[in-house]
Design a protein around this motif. Structure first.
Motif, mmCIF file in Angstrom:
data_model
loop_
_atom_site.group_PDB
_atom_site.id
_atom_site.type_symbol
_atom_site.label_atom_id
_atom_site.label_comp_id
_atom_site.label_asym_id
_atom_site.label_seq_id
_atom_site.Cartn_x
_atom_site.Cartn_y
_atom_site.Cartn_z
ATOM 1 N N MET C 5 54.982 -7.667 -47.302
ATOM 2 C CA MET C 5 53.583 -6.633 -47.040
ATOM 3 C C MET C 5 53.546 -5.879 -46.597
ATOM 4 O O MET C 5 54.555 -6.630 -45.358
ATOM 5 C CB MET C 5 53.111 -8.121 -47.228
ATOM 6 C CG MET C 5 51.749 -7.776 -46.247
ATOM 7 S SD MET C 5 50.452 -7.585 -48.625
ATOM 8 C CE MET C 5 50.463 -8.854 -49.038
ATOM 9 N N GLY C 6 53.947 -4.949 -45.814
ATOM 10 C CA GLY C 6 53.178 -4.098 -45.485
ATOM 11 C C GLY C 6 51.878 -2.985 -44.963
ATOM 12 O O GLY C 6 51.490 -3.044 -45.495
ATOM 13 N N THR C 31 56.665 -7.728 -43.742
ATOM 14 C CA THR C 31 58.314 -7.038 -43.706
ATOM 15 C C THR C 31 57.396 -5.628 -42.839
ATOM 16 O O THR C 31 58.874 -5.182 -42.455
ATOM 17 C CB THR C 31 58.673 -6.814 -45.039
ATOM 18 O OG1 THR C 31 57.266 -6.205 -46.086
ATOM 19 C CG2 THR C 31 59.144 -7.953 -46.261
ATOM 20 N N ALA C 32 56.431 -5.105 -42.535
ATOM 21 C CA ALA C 32 56.672 -3.837 -41.489
ATOM 22 C C ALA C 32 55.305 -3.881 -41.514
ATOM 23 O O ALA C 32 54.487 -4.207 -42.204
ATOM 24 C CB ALA C 32 57.304 -2.921 -42.764
ATOM 25 N N VAL C 59 55.539 3.131 -44.336
ATOM 26 C CA VAL C 59 55.242 1.404 -44.792
ATOM 27 C C VAL C 59 55.380 1.320 -46.129
ATOM 28 O O VAL C 59 55.842 0.871 -46.962
ATOM 29 C CB VAL C 59 54.219 1.150 -43.790
ATOM 30 C CG1 VAL C 59 53.884 0.096 -44.641
ATOM 31 C CG2 VAL C 59 54.313 1.295 -42.142
ATOM 32 N N GLU C 64 61.328 -2.223 -48.805
ATOM 33 C CA GLU C 64 60.593 -4.100 -48.522
ATOM 34 C C GLU C 64 59.186 -3.858 -48.731
ATOM 35 O O GLU C 64 58.837 -5.754 -48.520
ATOM 36 C CB GLU C 64 61.451 -4.689 -47.711
ATOM 37 C CG GLU C 64 60.680 -4.245 -45.165
ATOM 38 C CD GLU C 64 61.695 -2.727 -45.712
ATOM 39 O OE1 GLU C 64 62.463 -2.043 -46.134
ATOM 40 O OE2 GLU C 64 61.656 -2.375 -44.286
ATOM 41 N N VAL C 65 58.950 -2.542 -48.914
ATOM 42 C CA VAL C 65 57.182 -3.422 -49.166
ATOM 43 C C VAL C 65 56.666 -3.364 -50.326
ATOM 44 O O VAL C 65 57.092 -2.669 -51.163
ATOM 45 C CB VAL C 65 56.649 -2.064 -48.356
ATOM 46 C CG1 VAL C 65 55.517 -2.292 -48.937
ATOM 47 C CG2 VAL C 65 56.227 -1.999 -46.767
ATOM 48 N N VAL C 68 50.949 -2.886 -50.191
ATOM 49 C CA VAL C 68 50.562 -2.943 -48.567
ATOM 50 C C VAL C 68 48.929 -3.322 -47.914
ATOM 51 O O VAL C 68 47.923 -3.683 -48.989
ATOM 52 C CB VAL C 68 50.166 -1.007 -49.279
ATOM 53 C CG1 VAL C 68 50.027 -0.223 -47.673
ATOM 54 C CG2 VAL C 68 52.091 -0.570 -49.142
ATOM 55 N N LYS C 89 51.860 1.561 -55.670
ATOM 56 C CA LYS C 89 51.940 -0.367 -55.152
ATOM 57 C C LYS C 89 50.530 -0.689 -54.532
ATOM 58 O O LYS C 89 49.829 0.252 -54.752
ATOM 59 C CB LYS C 89 52.879 0.367 -54.347
ATOM 60 C CG LYS C 89 54.646 0.055 -54.119
ATOM 61 C CD LYS C 89 55.498 0.352 -52.609
ATOM 62 C CE LYS C 89 57.088 -0.056 -52.775
ATOM 63 N NZ LYS C 89 57.628 0.382 -51.981
#
Lengths: 338, 338, 338, 338
Positions: C5-6, C31-32, C59, C64-65, C68, C89
């Motif tokens: 999850m960013g 993750t971000a 992001v 790794e995202v 969002v 996403k």
């Protein structure tokens, strides 16, 4: 058609009923009053235009007295009630009917001999809207056969003169009567548990007490009597049956939300809680008198049962044992098998 | 920082907790599972990527197991808990800690010898929001010293396999634990009244039962256990103190008015009632593990007390007598005087 | 299977959700993180092991995202959401979806062009247990066709920075969304009444306000918005239908009786009121992501409607007139006829 | 000291009050009755030993009539009330005082000329225990200055003869009076919203209606009038002030738990809801008469305001506009400034 009412005993409750029959409930007129304190009798009689008579016997026999209201000191009740029966006059006797089971049985014998119900005992809870709704629910079968009743009877405080025995004799006696009526069942044994006593009581007093009753049908009743609970006058009753339960409502009151709290007032005395029940009790009794019917309220038998059961409860408190109430068989005259 | 959890017993409650620790509560991972039924263990382990081990001892000793969850058949609990203590691993044991007081005492002895708390017993009510609020109110002094607690524990129905003794051992055991904690007091005697039994029960079952507990401080507790009440799953608790009372709320639910009735739904199972408490119980336990703290939940001592008190209650039921719980003195290790 | 999850925006609500996804809800990992204040981003990212990236675009595009979370300042929402759609996403955007109806429509256009739902808007009330029960009751037909909804949204106080327009934009927006969903109906006009203002407000603020909404089906909604009510955080909702009504419960809390009052606590902030709803909202969103499903929560269309209706309500407040919401026809993509 | 009461109008409500004054409330005696239907008058008069007179004027002038009770058809009220004032006799007039504001003003003029209050209008809600408690709370300052009042007035059904205008004239008129009294404030404008109509109504009827009132002090009142709500007779009132709120209780009733539901009965008619208020209304009025005091209940001015405000509300319903009530200045005789 107004019923002439003679009042024996002009203390607090006597005056209260005189006011009630004069200003709130129609159909009766106070015609005679007596009290061991003549000044007190005069004070009660004058504003309602009643005669003051010198004793209970005079009240019972007075021509202008159609029905008798006994609100004197408990130990004198039996004499006045027996007099009324002898005179064939309807008599409403505040609880207790008599302070001993023996005297209650004498009254029962006299009433049976007279052949018609004359006596009604002042257990007003049977006239409370909540208990009446509860009885309707139970009788309807909606919750199935009753198995357990949980009760609480709480007063904010009592005076120094209130004794441990009075928890049964004066306080629990109301539950004893109303539960017998609600369940249409008899209480056969009684036991009293004594929790740690509250520090906010007279030193001589066992308060609170938990009374445990068992009925002929096996219903178990637990009754908390707590007469110094501080927070309010609070009567709780919940009957649990095979398929559900029914619970007495709290008296309604506006809800207020302020400062993070949602609050409703709890009553602080029994007047607010049972005033309507007292009114209804007398309204129905007087309507019955006017119609020439036998009374339908708590009978001499109910008065006997209440006296015997609460006496057994005092014995249970004092002995720490389970005590059988050992009631006599109920005579057919009062709806019994015997 | 994820805690590797080994699960001993993959029956209903074991699977429930595996789901909880995988999907609801963060911070733990199921790493090993065992069950006397290997297929059942496999079924529980596979979806969460855990290893199946052949017995409890293997689970306790596995490297990937940081903490042990005992959800096996009650009589096996003691062995697994003792193994975990011997291995110096934290262990969460579903109630009962052990089925005999003797086994509980062995666990206590072992834990004291180890010198640090490792054991937590699964009494989830201490994590219920309502009971926690009640404890705050009691501890705040707002209602004064507690004198009486009225409780009811009602299930709609139980299966044929449920016995009269289980009313204490499996059902009332939750109240026994939560009341000891709420009151910070010990139960010293127990008695059971048996009202007329409901017709809606297995023939062998005494249902409902009324359990009467007395605490060291003289508080009296009455607990109705009624496991075939039909209408719902209903937990009631009211603590009466010297200056007021506090009562558990009913679970909230929308109110509906139709056809002359104002109604709210009553829950029908304990999952809905205590799901949040289970989640909180594990969330706090795992947070404590992650922080390296000793557990703060129900201790081995609490597990012992619950087993001893409920055993005494079964004796009270069977004998009809008041039975003293005769608990050992509480060791200083568990906050006691001895 | 853990969702990376960013997070765009590490202010109060961003941090709250980071905590939630780390410690309360399983299935996701932060993750971000980015924020216009790099230090704030670092502070949020470090404890959960996430990378700090320099802006929202970074992001969105990070490997790794997987999904969002937009929790930045409202006026920036549209840009981030459009970026996420462009990247294909899933994106969860805290309310508002965008601060203008035009921007919301751009998002809708982009999502339709993408051909699959990616956007969910953070209206958490749809996940509140009480509103869900209410919807079940309404949908069941138990109260008949809805005709009227009475609502109140009360906060104890708001800061000086809270403006009269925010009563609609930030406060009533929650009712706007949940009522559209509850009723499965659209709000077509809006009006605002301004009672005498409370003295306990900022001088520039109109508080309380009464908002009156009409739906396409003719349902009338009255909503009291009172953000300085002092006594607590209190959300009320009652739907009246042709045959009955359904009312949101008050959050449960122990009842206390002391000093002539029966009291329960009223919450004082929305965290206590809607914490469970937030948890459920994310739990269901993440479960859907993990399963590869399109989101089922509030859509971009719902975000557009909320923005347009609350903007019309601000116009109604400022003009004193009834204002039509003039929503575009709902595209078939969002379940509409057009 | 018994008040001789002449009754003009022996329809439903007239008979109801005759019963009340004969059997429930003490202090009065029905001495004369008239009705346009002589047989109906006879039927009402005979059981209580009253004379039947040929018209209202005869009742007013009869020697045995100390006070007049007007329970005839609304359009005739003004004539009878004016007659009573001319005769200097106290008069209790069921609502409305008169069907036009002009006639109400004539009564006011006559009463001012007479120089002493003779008129009381039959708005019984001021005597309801709940409203009285609410007034005490408001007057105590506990909730601060009132800002908003939310009300609902729901009847299960109405007959075909009930018209859309009657929602204001016959139904909302009770709220109009009680709110003016509760708030000690005047209603200055009125508006009516018409939600989608229930299918369970007569075709000609707008039901439900939402009435919006504004007071001189800026308090906003919303009142749902829904006379075919099916489920029960339900009166709701909540006053929101600067620091809290106060809400009318629901009438108390036993709670029943069966089959997964906790239920209490909702009343189905206004008799059950306001019987006690009617009794108290007459009890206090008669006590005042007996004491020779001016009446303290709703005055001719209150009757005028109610008639004018409900007429404006009908105009608001029919025009769809906000309508000013344009009340005359309140004369000093009725506590006003002019």
């Amino acid at each position: 058609m107004t019923v002439g009412m003679g009042v024996i005993g002009a203390g607090w409750i006597g005056k209260e009923h005189i006011q009630r029959l004069t200003h709130t409930v129609t159909g009766a007129r106070i015609t005679a009053v007596t009290d061991i304190d003549a000044a007190r009798a005069e004070e009660a009689a004058a504003p309602v235009g009643a005669r003051v008579l010198h004793d209970g016997a005079a009240v019972v026999s007075a021509d202008e007295v159609d029905a008798v209201l006994v609100t004197s000191w408990g130990p004198t009740h039996a004499e006045h009630v027996l007099n009324a029966i002898a005179a064939g006059k309807p008599v409403f006797c505040e609880k207790p009917l008599a302070t001993t089971a023996e005297d209650c049985l004498k009254i029962i014998e006299a009433e049976i001999a007279y052949g018609r119900r004359l006596v009604q005992v002042g257990f007003m809870r049977r006239y409370d809207a909540g208990y009446r709704q509860m009885k309707q629910v139970i009788d309807s079968g909606r919750i199935g056969e009753p198995l357990i009743v949980h009760c609480a009877h709480r007063n904010p405080t009592v005076p120094e003169s209130y004794t441990s025995a009075m928890a049964a004799l004066d306080t629990a006696v109301h539950e004893v009567d109303v539960l017998r009526w609600l369940l249409d069942d008899e209480i056969v044994s009684t036991q009293v548990l004594t929790p740690r006593a509250t520090s906010k009581r007279s030193a001589h007093l066992k308060d609170p007490q938990i009374m445990l009753f068992e009925t002929a049908n096996g219903v178990r009743i637990d009754l908390e009597v707590f007469v110094n609970c501080q927070y309010g006058y609070d009567i709780q009753c919940e009957t649990v049956g095979e398929e559900g339960l029914v619970r007495l409502p709290d008296p309604d009151a506006v809800a207020v939300r302020t400062a993070g709290q949602h609050s409703t007032a709890v009553l602080t005395d029994w007047v607010g809680r049972f005033k309507d029940a007292f009114d209804t009790e007398f309204r129905e009794w007087i309507a019955g008198l006017a119609a020439g019917d036998e009374p339908t309220g708590p009978s001499a038998w109910d008065g006997y049962a209440a006296t015997a059961i609460t006496a057994a409860t005092v014995e249970a408190l004092e002995s720490g044992r389970v005590v059988a109430t050992d009631l006599k068989p109920r005579p057919a005259f009062y709806g019994g098998a015997a």
